[in-house]
Design an enzyme around this catalytic site. Structure first.
Site, PDB file in Angstrom:
ATOM      1  N   SER A 124       2.100 -15.659  58.981  1.00 43.38           N
ATOM      2  CA  SER A 124       1.371 -15.151  57.818  1.00 43.38           C
ATOM      3  C   SER A 124       1.282 -13.642  57.878  1.00 43.38           C
ATOM      4  CB  SER A 124      -0.042 -15.730  57.852  1.00 43.38           C
ATOM      5  OG  SER A 124      -0.876 -15.053  56.935  1.00 43.38           O
ATOM      6  N   TYR A 148      -8.439 -17.837  62.467  1.00 48.25           N
ATOM      7  CA  TYR A 148      -7.207 -18.340  61.857  1.00 48.25           C
ATOM      8  C   TYR A 148      -6.055 -17.378  62.141  1.00 48.25           C
ATOM      9  CZ  TYR A 148      -3.598 -18.872  58.297  1.00 48.25           C
ATOM     10  OH  TYR A 148      -2.390 -18.979  57.663  1.00 48.25           O
ATOM     11  N   LYS A 152      -2.298 -17.619  64.469  1.00 54.97           N
ATOM     12  CA  LYS A 152      -0.928 -17.257  64.072  1.00 54.97           C
ATOM     13  C   LYS A 152      -0.329 -16.254  65.055  1.00 54.97           C
ATOM     14  CE  LYS A 152      -0.645 -19.849  60.452  1.00 54.97           C
ATOM     15  NZ  LYS A 152       0.134 -21.084  60.537  1.00 54.97           N
TER      16      LYS A 152
HETATM   17  N1  LIG Z   1      -0.983 -20.950  51.624  1.00 63.45           N
HETATM   18  C1  LIG Z   1      -1.056 -19.724  52.124  1.00 63.45           C
HETATM   19  O1  LIG Z   1      -1.599 -18.809  51.489  1.00 63.45           O
HETATM   20  C2  LIG Z   1      -0.464 -19.414  53.465  1.00 63.45           C
HETATM   21  C3  LIG Z   1      -0.234 -18.071  53.805  1.00 63.45           C
HETATM   22  C4  LIG Z   1       0.316 -17.790  55.055  1.00 63.45           C
HETATM   23  C5  LIG Z   1       0.629 -18.809  55.943  1.00 63.45           C
HETATM   24  N2  LIG Z   1       0.375 -20.109  55.598  1.00 63.45           N
HETATM   25  C6  LIG Z   1       0.685 -21.167  56.574  1.00 63.45           C
HETATM   26  O2  LIG Z   1       1.667 -22.034  56.047  1.00 63.45           O
HETATM   27  C7  LIG Z   1       1.459 -23.372  56.511  1.00 63.45           C
HETATM   28  C8  LIG Z   1       1.377 -24.298  55.317  1.00 63.45           C
HETATM   29  O3  LIG Z   1       0.352 -23.841  54.443  1.00 63.45           O
HETATM   30  P1  LIG Z   1      -0.074 -24.658  53.138  1.00 63.45           P
HETATM   31  O4  LIG Z   1      -0.646 -23.667  52.204  1.00 63.45           O
HETATM   32  O5  LIG Z   1       1.008 -25.542  52.702  1.00 63.45           O
HETATM   33  O6  LIG Z   1      -1.286 -25.495  53.759  1.00 63.45           O
HETATM   34  P2  LIG Z   1      -1.665 -27.042  53.551  1.00 63.45           P
HETATM   35  O7  LIG Z   1      -2.996 -27.251  54.160  1.00 63.45           O
HETATM   36  O8  LIG Z   1      -1.466 -27.437  52.137  1.00 63.45           O
HETATM   37  O9  LIG Z   1      -0.547 -27.778  54.439  1.00 63.45           O
HETATM   38  C9  LIG Z   1      -0.670 -27.928  55.835  1.00 63.45           C
HETATM   39  C10 LIG Z   1      -0.426 -29.393  56.153  1.00 63.45           C
HETATM   40  O10 LIG Z   1      -0.527 -29.594  57.563  1.00 63.45           O
HETATM   41  C11 LIG Z   1      -1.217 -30.810  57.804  1.00 63.45           C
HETATM   42  N3  LIG Z   1      -1.791 -30.731  59.161  1.00 63.45           N
HETATM   43  C12 LIG Z   1      -2.732 -29.870  59.618  1.00 63.45           C
HETATM   44  N4  LIG Z   1      -2.972 -30.107  60.925  1.00 63.45           N
HETATM   45  C13 LIG Z   1      -2.160 -31.128  61.313  1.00 63.45           C
HETATM   46  C14 LIG Z   1      -1.946 -31.821  62.534  1.00 63.45           C
HETATM   47  N5  LIG Z   1      -2.636 -31.531  63.637  1.00 63.45           N
HETATM   48  N6  LIG Z   1      -1.028 -32.815  62.557  1.00 63.45           N
HETATM   49  C15 LIG Z   1      -0.319 -33.139  61.454  1.00 63.45           C
HETATM   50  N7  LIG Z   1      -0.480 -32.526  60.266  1.00 63.45           N
HETATM   51  C16 LIG Z   1      -1.388 -31.518  60.195  1.00 63.45           C
HETATM   52  C17 LIG Z   1      -2.249 -30.896  56.678  1.00 63.45           C
HETATM   53  O11 LIG Z   1      -2.678 -32.220  56.420  1.00 63.45           O
HETATM   54  C18 LIG Z   1      -1.460 -30.330  55.496  1.00 63.45           C
HETATM   55  O12 LIG Z   1      -0.775 -31.342  54.779  1.00 63.45           O
HETATM   56  C19 LIG Z   1       0.182 -23.332  57.355  1.00 63.45           C
HETATM   57  O13 LIG Z   1       0.558 -23.228  58.711  1.00 63.45           O
HETATM   58  C20 LIG Z   1      -0.493 -22.069  56.892  1.00 63.45           C
HETATM   59  O14 LIG Z   1      -1.325 -21.508  57.865  1.00 63.45           O
HETATM   60  C21 LIG Z   1      -0.144 -20.432  54.375  1.00 63.45           C
HETATM   61  O1  LIG Z   2     -12.400 -15.519  43.858  1.00 66.82           O
HETATM   62  C1  LIG Z   2     -11.675 -14.574  44.223  1.00 66.82           C
HETATM   63  C2  LIG Z   2     -10.678 -14.732  45.228  1.00 66.82           C
HETATM   64  C3  LIG Z   2      -9.942 -13.632  45.610  1.00 66.82           C
HETATM   65  N1  LIG Z   2     -10.141 -12.417  45.018  1.00 66.82           N
HETATM   66  C4  LIG Z   2      -9.316 -11.260  45.404  1.00 66.82           C
HETATM   67  O2  LIG Z   2      -7.960 -11.641  45.189  1.00 66.82           O
HETATM   68  C5  LIG Z   2      -7.097 -11.072  46.183  1.00 66.82           C
HETATM   69  C6  LIG Z   2      -6.358 -12.205  46.878  1.00 66.82           C
HETATM   70  O3  LIG Z   2      -7.268 -13.004  47.614  1.00 66.82           O
HETATM   71  P1  LIG Z   2      -6.864 -14.394  48.275  1.00 66.82           P
HETATM   72  O4  LIG Z   2      -6.135 -15.236  47.293  1.00 66.82           O
HETATM   73  O5  LIG Z   2      -8.090 -14.975  48.897  1.00 66.82           O
HETATM   74  O6  LIG Z   2      -5.777 -13.976  49.370  1.00 66.82           O
HETATM   75  P2  LIG Z   2      -5.895 -13.026  50.633  1.00 66.82           P
HETATM   76  O7  LIG Z   2      -7.276 -12.595  50.878  1.00 66.82           O
HETATM   77  O8  LIG Z   2      -4.859 -11.967  50.472  1.00 66.82           O
HETATM   78  O9  LIG Z   2      -5.502 -14.014  51.826  1.00 66.82           O
HETATM   79  C7  LIG Z   2      -4.409 -14.932  51.728  1.00 66.82           C
HETATM   80  O10 LIG Z   2      -3.227 -14.313  52.094  1.00 66.82           O
HETATM   81  C8  LIG Z   2      -3.178 -13.862  53.453  1.00 66.82           C
HETATM   82  C9  LIG Z   2      -1.843 -13.208  53.683  1.00 66.82           C
HETATM   83  O11 LIG Z   2      -0.831 -14.141  53.603  1.00 66.82           O
HETATM   84  C10 LIG Z   2      -3.397 -15.039  54.390  1.00 66.82           C
HETATM   85  O12 LIG Z   2      -3.476 -14.565  55.685  1.00 66.82           O
HETATM   86  C11 LIG Z   2      -4.705 -15.741  54.054  1.00 66.82           C
HETATM   87  O13 LIG Z   2      -4.810 -16.860  54.870  1.00 66.82           O
HETATM   88  C12 LIG Z   2      -4.679 -16.147  52.603  1.00 66.82           C
HETATM   89  O14 LIG Z   2      -5.912 -16.747  52.246  1.00 66.82           O
HETATM   90  C13 LIG Z   2      -8.008 -10.263  47.111  1.00 66.82           C
HETATM   91  O15 LIG Z   2      -8.002  -8.923  46.667  1.00 66.82           O
HETATM   92  C14 LIG Z   2      -9.396 -10.875  46.874  1.00 66.82           C
HETATM   93  O16 LIG Z   2     -10.452  -9.961  47.081  1.00 66.82           O
HETATM   94  C15 LIG Z   2     -11.097 -12.257  44.035  1.00 66.82           C
HETATM   95  O17 LIG Z   2     -11.287 -11.160  43.512  1.00 66.82           O
HETATM   96  N2  LIG Z   2     -11.843 -13.345  43.660  1.00 66.82           N
END
Ligand SMILES: NC(=O)c1ccc[n+]([C@@H]2O[C@H](COP(=O)([O-])OP(=O)(O)OC[C@H]3O[C@@H](n4cnc5c(N)ncnc54)[C@H](O)[C@@H]3O)[C@@H](O)[C@H]2O)c1
Ligand SMILES: O=c1ccn([C@@H]2O[C@H](COP(=O)(O)OP(=O)(O)O[C@H]3O[C@H](CO)[C@@H](O)[C@H](O)[C@H]3O)[C@@H](O)[C@H]2O)c(=O)[nH]1
Length: 337
Positions: A124, A148, A152
């Protein structure tokens, strides 16, 4: 030979499964449904017209995980499974460290035992902590500001150490910026539990009438309009990045980090305006104080992924807003009937 997708029922995983199946890969999906529902995978099958094997397994369950490797010919793993809520990670850090780190350690141990050494890992942009400038490139200093983020960072370190010890490993650390949007069918998308923490699901839930108004966190950042700027990326572009990373890990050993972002930042108010235009729905909002821990501006330098993976994001902010809205409008309660 198959690709094992851990966390494949989740938001990014389900979109990646579609692209893997469309590209002709055999996949095996594993999830414990701790943050997802079986319905997402049903819909992946419906959209692609293809079937695959699924295991309801917790990565922490070593014996069950080992069965998956014993029963299949796996050539690479795309590892999404993990917990991802920043606020929750502050409240229950041990659970986050155990699930994300121990889960990854067990996965790598079993991969090693079965001589499967190709891995694509979901990292991330959070690993850049409070970046000193933008755009952010992969050689920026790494730090984390919450449990969190530390999971990572620690997993990245563990995977780098793994390669140092054994050069047969081939690992891509994909640092996602802000994934939004949904599959163009509107059949799968992000389905957060409870009140969303992230911007786009909050906006779509306001638009569909589930929430009253958006709170815009901060109006005095040094940005175009004072609200925070982020690099939003369409989840289908992100999914396609995994296919490119997979090609890379299958062709060369090493451990490399790649930013997956567009390289363009949008402010919160720009997102609201783009969403209103795409949906033709008004999104009422109120400006409130900054959210603690937020950075002002965060966007990627995505040139390394372009040069080394041959990947660039092609979907723009209009596509992201249109597809987020289509998913929310057609599924106001997410995957719940
Ligand atoms: N969505 C974002 O903004 C974002 C940003 C950066 C990184 N990531 C990373 O990308 C990956 C996927 O994110 P996402 O948004 O699809 O999240 P998500 O929660 O939708 O998907 C993660 C999946 O992993 C499964 N899971 C969690 N722990 C488990 C375990 N111990 N065994 C088996 N399954 C398990 C959950 O049930 C879920 O289906 C995560 O590792 C997350 O940290 C997400
Ligand atoms: O109700 C809300 C939610 C968010 N924000 C703003 O919107 C932007 C985006 O926020 P958000 O969607 O929460 O994303 P981030 O804070 O950038 O964090 C996300 O993106 C990061 C970089 O990938 C990851 O590490 C985090 O897990 C993931 O939540 C930021 O400026 C927040 O302050 C608002 O103003 N109102």
């Amino acid at each position: 030979m198959s690709i094992l997708v851990t966390g494949g029922a989740g938001y990014i995983g389900s979109h990646t499964c579609i692209e893997l199946l469309n590209a002709g890969h055999e996949i095996i999906v594993l999830d414990n449904y701790s943050n997802s529902k079986p319905e997402s995978l049903q819909r992946v099958k419906e959209i692609t017209g293809k079937d695959f094997t699924f295991y309801e397994v917790n990565l922490l369950d070593r014996d069950e995980l080992e069965h998956v490797f014993a029963e299949n010919q796996i050539e690479a793993v795309i590892h999404f499974a993990g917990l991802k809520a920043v606020g929750e990670s502050v409240s229950i850090p041990l659970h986050y460290y155990h699930n994300n780190i121990t889960g990854t350690l067990i996965l790598c141990e079993i991969m090693k035992k079965y001589d499967v050494k190709n891995l694509v890992f979901s990292s991330s942009a959070t690993v850049y902590g409070m970046p000193e400038r933008v755009p952010i490139s992969e050689d920026f200093p790494l730090s984390a500001t919450n449990p969190y983020g530390r999971t990572k960072l620690m997993i990245e370190d563990i995977l780098r150490d793994l390669y140092v010890a054994d050069h047969d490993w081939s690992i891509a650390l994909l640092r996602y910026f802000n994934p939004i949007g949904a599959h163009e069918s509107g059949r799968i998308g992000e389905d957060p539990n409870g009140i969303p923490n992230n911007l786009m699901p909050f906006v779509t839930q306001v638009a569909v009438g589930k929430l009253k108004e958006l709170q815009v966190f901060g109006s005095d950042y040094p940005t175009v309009d004072g609200s925070g700027v982020r690099d939003y990326i369409h989840v289908v572009d992100l999914a396609l990045g995994h296919l490119k990373a997979l090609e890379k890990v299958m062709s060369a050993n090493g451990v490399e980090a790649y930013n997956l972002g567009t390289g363009t930042g949008y402010s919160v108010l720009e997102i609201v305006a783009a969403f209103e235009k795409a949906s033709e729905v008004k999104v009422p909002y109120k400006i409130v104080d900054r959210r603690p821990g937020d950075v002002a501006i965060c966007y990627a330098d995505p040139v390394k992924a372009k040069n080394e993976l041959g990947w660039v994001a092609s979907r723009g902010i209009e596509d992201m807003c249109r597809d987020s809205w289509k998913w929310q409008k057609n599924n106001p309660n997410g995957y719940e009937a």
